[in-house]
Design a protein around this motif. Structure first.
Motif, short mmCIF file in Angstrom:
data_model
loop_
_atom_site.label_atom_id
_atom_site.label_comp_id
_atom_site.label_asym_id
_atom_site.label_seq_id
_atom_site.Cartn_x
_atom_site.Cartn_y
_atom_site.Cartn_z
N VAL A 47 35.18 32.12 48.28
CA VAL A 47 35.23 32.41 49.71
C VAL A 47 33.84 32.84 50.15
N ASP A 48 33.31 32.11 51.13
CA ASP A 48 31.99 32.45 51.66
C ASP A 48 32.10 33.53 52.75
N TYR A 49 33.10 33.35 53.61
CA TYR A 49 33.33 34.35 54.67
C TYR A 49 34.71 34.12 55.27
N ILE A 50 35.12 35.06 56.13
CA ILE A 50 36.40 34.97 56.81
C ILE A 50 36.15 35.14 58.30
N ILE A 67 44.30 26.94 45.55
CA ILE A 67 45.00 28.23 45.65
C ILE A 67 46.50 27.98 45.78
N LYS A 68 47.28 28.57 44.90
CA LYS A 68 48.73 28.43 44.92
C LYS A 68 49.44 29.71 45.36
N GLU A 69 48.77 30.84 45.24
CA GLU A 69 49.31 32.11 45.72
C GLU A 69 48.18 32.92 46.34
N MET A 70 48.54 33.69 47.37
CA MET A 70 47.56 34.58 47.97
C MET A 70 48.24 35.91 48.28
N TRP A 71 47.58 37.00 47.90
CA TRP A 71 48.12 38.33 48.08
C TRP A 71 47.13 39.20 48.85
N PHE A 72 47.65 39.93 49.83
CA PHE A 72 46.87 40.94 50.53
C PHE A 72 47.35 42.29 50.03
N ASN A 73 46.50 42.99 49.30
CA ASN A 73 46.92 44.18 48.56
C ASN A 73 48.05 43.76 47.62
N ASP A 74 49.25 44.29 47.79
CA ASP A 74 50.37 43.92 46.90
C ASP A 74 51.44 43.13 47.65
N ASP A 128 42.54 47.04 49.10
CA ASP A 128 41.57 46.46 50.05
C ASP A 128 40.96 45.18 49.50
N LYS A 129 41.83 44.34 48.94
CA LYS A 129 41.38 43.05 48.40
C LYS A 129 42.40 41.96 48.70
N ILE A 130 41.87 40.74 48.78
CA ILE A 130 42.70 39.54 48.79
C ILE A 130 42.67 38.97 47.38
N TYR A 131 43.82 38.60 46.84
CA TYR A 131 43.90 37.99 45.51
C TYR A 131 44.35 36.55 45.67
N MET A 132 43.54 35.62 45.11
CA MET A 132 43.83 34.20 45.19
C MET A 132 44.12 33.67 43.79
N VAL A 133 45.33 33.17 43.61
CA VAL A 133 45.77 32.68 42.30
C VAL A 133 45.66 31.16 42.29
N ALA A 134 44.86 30.65 41.35
CA ALA A 134 44.66 29.21 41.20
C ALA A 134 44.81 28.86 39.72
N GLY A 135 46.00 28.44 39.33
CA GLY A 135 46.24 28.17 37.91
C GLY A 135 46.12 29.44 37.09
N LYS A 136 45.26 29.41 36.10
CA LYS A 136 45.06 30.58 35.24
C LYS A 136 44.04 31.55 35.82
N ASP A 137 43.39 31.13 36.90
CA ASP A 137 42.34 31.97 37.50
C ASP A 137 42.89 32.79 38.67
N VAL A 152 41.14 35.09 41.67
CA VAL A 152 39.88 35.49 42.29
C VAL A 152 40.18 36.53 43.36
N SER A 153 39.39 37.57 43.43
CA SER A 153 39.58 38.61 44.45
C SER A 153 38.44 38.57 45.45
N TYR A 154 38.75 39.07 46.66
CA TYR A 154 37.75 39.11 47.73
C TYR A 154 37.99 40.39 48.52
N ASP A 155 36.94 41.14 48.78
CA ASP A 155 37.08 42.41 49.50
C ASP A 155 37.51 42.16 50.94
N PHE A 156 38.61 42.80 51.32
CA PHE A 156 39.12 42.63 52.69
C PHE A 156 40.08 43.77 52.99
#
Length: 421
Positions: free
Chosen positions: A43-46, A77-84, A113-122, A124-128
């Motif tokens: 993610v470059d920006y939001i 990205i197959k799943e996305m989480w904002f906090n929990d 205060d993070k977004i969690y992006m689930v892509a297969g086995k990876d 990735v988190s992003y501060d938000f």
């Protein structure tokens, strides 16, 4: 022959290239039908979702707000989480470089205060930062509750954080004892502190504080309170009581009697009506309310101790000139002076949704003046409520156009008033 083979080979190559182009075009138009493999999302920006504000980059947003992620490999990205809290992903709004998503409208239990992006086995988190709004107290089950008794407040975002507990302050800056908060954060039960007075209620949480628009023990702009303001002078001034049940603050009016289920089978004004005609009552020729009618409501408290299952509580305002004549109640004869269609009314029928209705003690009823749009049969009125009509008020129980079931109507009413919403 050799030339023919060459021409066929060239045609096959062209067809293959065209097919590849169609495949890539299809991928761009329908990103949910494919997945870019082997790419970790970045993610470059939001930014906000409004295309006219696409240059507005953000690092935080509120619950239920739609945002756009800009980056690479976002289709992986197959799943996305904002906090929990997991967000719903609509692949029709995801491309390789952009991803539209709405932040879940749920209060996080664990704030990272993070977004969690689930892509297969990876992953990735992003501060938000997801911004939880301040509490929003909207109404009370009953606006008149005695000191030491439990009051119920409805609204949103009543967060009772263990480290920063929710607080409720009554007029006089007196803090009430919080008894419980609902799991959906939309209801709080609180004991009214000793010495509480008239005014707004303040709710405070870890995310801020807010004051109610409603007034606790509201004393603004009374039309009838049956102690100092009554409906005398009308053909029916109402049956006044102060016990069985106990009143909120003195006298109240009681409607009591048998009511058939079939619409229109009975009309007994003596049991089920009062007429307040300001002229006959000795009041000045001044409307009950001169503010914006679209932003005001008729409020009152009711106590209905027996199951109510037919007819409507009909409420109709009449001009100051209407006095000594109640043809507006139910008469549609065009030869009469006062026609029901001339004065749009409000209809209160809370029993319709479930088949019956009763209260557990006194309850506050709010009927926006914008809902005074009916005739006696529950059909749309031809008229519009205007300020000059607010010179008299009639309450009566009559059918309202909906069949119910035979019942005993036992309805107690107090503190009738018009207040801003």
């Amino acid at each position: 022959m050799e030339n023919n083979i060459k021409r066929i080979f060239v045609a096959l190559v062209v067809m293959a290239i065209s097919s590849i182009g169609v495949i890539f075009q299809s991928c761009e138009e329908y990103p949910d039908e494919y997945e870019i493999t082997g790419g970790v999302p970045t993610v470059d920006y939001i930014r906000v979702s409004d295309p006219e504000k696409s240059d507005s980059l953000i690092a935080s947003a509120s619950l239920n707000q739609t945002i756009v992620l800009i980056g690479e490999n976002l289709t992986s990205i197959k799943e996305m989480w904002f906090n929990d809290k997991e967000a719903y992903l609509n692949t029709s709004f995801i491309t390789y470089n952009t991803l539209f998503v709405t932040i879940p409208n749920e209060i996080p239990d664990v704030v990272s205060d993070k977004i969690y992006m689930v892509a297969g086995k990876d992953t990735v988190s992003y501060d938000f930062n997801v911004v939880v709004p301040a509490p929003a107290p909207k109404s009370m089950l009953c606006e008149f509750v005695a000191d030491g008794e439990e009051a119920v407040i409805y609204g949103n975002y009543f967060i009772n954080d263990p480290n920063v507990p929710l607080q409720v302050f009554f007029p006089g800056e007196l803090e009430g004892e919080v008894v419980s908060v609902s799991d959906d954060y939309d209801e709080v039960v609180v004991k009214v502190p000793s010495g509480a007075s008239v005014g707004q209620v303040t709710v405070k949480t870890i995310y801020g504080s807010a004051r109610s628009s409603f007034f606790f023990r509201d004393d603004r702009n009374y039309i009838l309170d049956w102690d100092n303001l009554d409906a005398s002078g009308g053909w029916r001034s109402g049956v006044i009581a102060n016990s069985d049940p106990v009143g909120i603050n003195g006298n109240y009016v009681r409607f009591y009697g048998e009511m058939p289920g079939k619409a229109g089978d009975l009309w007994d004004e003596d049991k089920f009506a009062f007429n307040l005609w300001n002229q006959s009552n000795g009041r000045a020729d001044v409307p009950f309310y001169d503010g914006d009618l679209s932003a005001a409501a008729l409020k009152f408290e009711v106590n209905i101790p027996e199951s109510w299952s037919s007819a409507a509580l009909q409420m109709i305002f009449t001009p100051y000139s209407v006095s000594g004549n109640n043809e507006y109640v139910a008469n549609d004869d065009a030869t009469k002076t006062y026609l029901s269609k001339d004065f749009p009314r409000g209809l209160w029928m809370p029993w319709v949704s479930s088949g019956s209705y009763m209260t557990d003690g006194w309850t506050t009823v709010t009927v926006p003046l914008s809902e005074f749009v009916y005739d006696k049969d529950g059909k749309a009125s031809e008229a519009t409520l205007t300020t000059d009509m607010l010179g008299g008020l009639t309450f009566f129980v009559y059918h309202g156009g909906v069949d119910g079931s035979d019942c005993t109507v036992h309805m107690c009413i107090d503190n009738i008033r018009i207040v801003p919403l």
